[in-house]
Design an enzyme around this catalytic site. Structure first.
Site, PDB file in Angstrom:
ATOM      1  N   CYS A 144      80.587  29.636   2.459  1.00 29.34           N
ATOM      2  CA  CYS A 144      80.843  28.289   1.939  1.00 29.34           C
ATOM      3  C   CYS A 144      81.128  27.324   3.079  1.00 29.34           C
ATOM      4  O   CYS A 144      80.678  26.177   3.066  1.00 29.34           O
ATOM      5  CB  CYS A 144      82.001  28.309   0.948  1.00 29.34           C
ATOM      6  SG  CYS A 144      82.307  26.691   0.192  1.00 29.34           S
ATOM      7  N   TYR A 148      77.421  25.110   4.301  1.00 23.61           N
ATOM      8  CA  TYR A 148      77.570  23.671   4.068  1.00 23.61           C
ATOM      9  C   TYR A 148      77.486  22.889   5.372  1.00 23.61           C
ATOM     10  O   TYR A 148      76.875  21.816   5.428  1.00 23.61           O
ATOM     11  CB  TYR A 148      78.892  23.385   3.353  1.00 23.61           C
ATOM     12  CG  TYR A 148      78.739  23.234   1.867  1.00 23.61           C
ATOM     13  CD1 TYR A 148      79.018  22.027   1.231  1.00 23.61           C
ATOM     14  CD2 TYR A 148      78.285  24.291   1.082  1.00 23.61           C
ATOM     15  CE1 TYR A 148      78.861  21.881  -0.128  1.00 23.61           C
ATOM     16  CE2 TYR A 148      78.127  24.159  -0.278  1.00 23.61           C
ATOM     17  CZ  TYR A 148      78.411  22.948  -0.889  1.00 23.61           C
ATOM     18  OH  TYR A 148      78.241  22.800  -2.239  1.00 23.61           O
ATOM     19  N   TYR A 174      80.243  16.865   5.507  1.00 24.99           N
ATOM     20  CA  TYR A 174      79.955  18.232   5.934  1.00 24.99           C
ATOM     21  C   TYR A 174      79.254  18.314   7.284  1.00 24.99           C
ATOM     22  O   TYR A 174      78.887  19.405   7.725  1.00 24.99           O
ATOM     23  CB  TYR A 174      79.147  18.940   4.846  1.00 24.99           C
ATOM     24  CG  TYR A 174      79.949  19.084   3.577  1.00 24.99           C
ATOM     25  CD1 TYR A 174      81.052  19.925   3.543  1.00 24.99           C
ATOM     26  CD2 TYR A 174      79.659  18.334   2.440  1.00 24.99           C
ATOM     27  CE1 TYR A 174      81.824  20.045   2.402  1.00 24.99           C
ATOM     28  CE2 TYR A 174      80.427  18.447   1.294  1.00 24.99           C
ATOM     29  CZ  TYR A 174      81.508  19.295   1.279  1.00 24.99           C
ATOM     30  OH  TYR A 174      82.278  19.405   0.157  1.00 24.99           O
ATOM     31  N   GLU A 216      75.194  30.797  -2.665  1.00 25.47           N
ATOM     32  CA  GLU A 216      74.983  29.440  -2.170  1.00 25.47           C
ATOM     33  C   GLU A 216      73.585  28.942  -2.558  1.00 25.47           C
ATOM     34  O   GLU A 216      73.426  27.812  -3.018  1.00 25.47           O
ATOM     35  CB  GLU A 216      75.165  29.398  -0.642  1.00 25.47           C
ATOM     36  CG  GLU A 216      76.600  29.539  -0.163  1.00 25.47           C
ATOM     37  CD  GLU A 216      77.461  28.341  -0.518  1.00 25.47           C
ATOM     38  OE1 GLU A 216      76.922  27.214  -0.626  1.00 25.47           O
ATOM     39  OE2 GLU A 216      78.677  28.512  -0.708  1.00 25.47           O
TER      40      GLU A 216
END
Length: 237
Positions: A144, A148, A174, A216
């Site tokens: 994660c 990202y 991000y 994801e």
């Protein structure tokens, strides 16, 4: 934008990224991320994504908090607890900002049901927190962070800095140096823990990293199709 240096050769993170390289490339090429890059992503799809992401981040924060309680290193525990707090703050900031921008009401966002993929991903992280070792939990959490940052940095570069982009706030969140620093710290922690783990544990860590990376991919895809429960027609909701 801060480009992350390659993980140390022979470290777990380098192995895990290489193992999932084709999947990482596939994530960048998903219709959602291609439309996000060129700015053509529809607002209703992005709104669906933001609602799911806000709910996911709560579960992600819970997994981070669980990892913090299991660390025997004060600095590592502080990093994980801080990341959990940051995830919840980010959930509130981004969610509230886009809800206001899109003119969505609380009733409308509450009416968007949690998708099967969102529930599956958060449930997987919680299961790792309950049933897996500390190293495996860390490996499950890492994608994660890392995916990202990879997506955000790639889009920022492709858009020439994202100035004037309709999703500029998301992209810069991000792809900024602060988030890159957090990802670097997360990678260093996972490499450190993997280095002192036995071969069997490292194997389970790689499995967990791979599974979370698969989630994801599924999360981006589920947002693009605005995933619903296939059993909904049989139930009154």
């Amino acid at each position: 934008m801060s480009k992350l240096p390659d993980p140390p050769a022979g470290g777990f993170c380098a192995e895990a990224w290489q193992h999932t390289a084709r999947l990482q490339d596939a994530i960048l090429k998903l219709p959602f991320n291609e439309a996000l890059t060129d700015g053509s992503l529809s607002r209703d799809v992005f709104a669906f994504y933001i609602v799911q992401d806000a709910r996911y981040l709560v579960g992600f924060a819970q997994a981070l908090s669980a990892a913090a309680t299991r660390s025997d290193d004060a600095d590592d525990a502080a990093f994980l607890a801080g990341a959990a707090n940051a995830a919840l703050l980010e959930e509130r900031r981004l969610h509230a900002g886009y809800v206001e921008e899109f003119g969505l009401t609380e009733a409308e966002t509450a009416g968007i049901e949690t998708s099967p993929t969102c529930l599956g991903y958060t449930s997987y992280l919680k299961a790792c927190a309950l049933a897996e070792s500390y190293p495996v939990l860390l490996a499950a959490i890492l994608p994660c962070f890392w995916v990202y940052q990879h997506v955000g940095a790639t889009i920022l570069e492709a858009t020439g800095g994202a100035e004037g982009h309709p999703y500029q706030a998301w992209i810069k969140t991000y792809a900024d140096d602060e988030f890159a620093s957090a990802v670097r710290s997360a990678r260093e922690l996972v490499d450190k823990v993997a280095a002192r783990s036995d071969e069997a544990t490292r194997g389970k860590m790689l499995e967990a990293f791979t599974r979370a990376t698969e989630f994801e991919w599924m999360f981006w895809h589920s947002a693009w199709v605005k995933e619903t429960w296939p059993t909904a027609e049989f139930l009154a909701r």
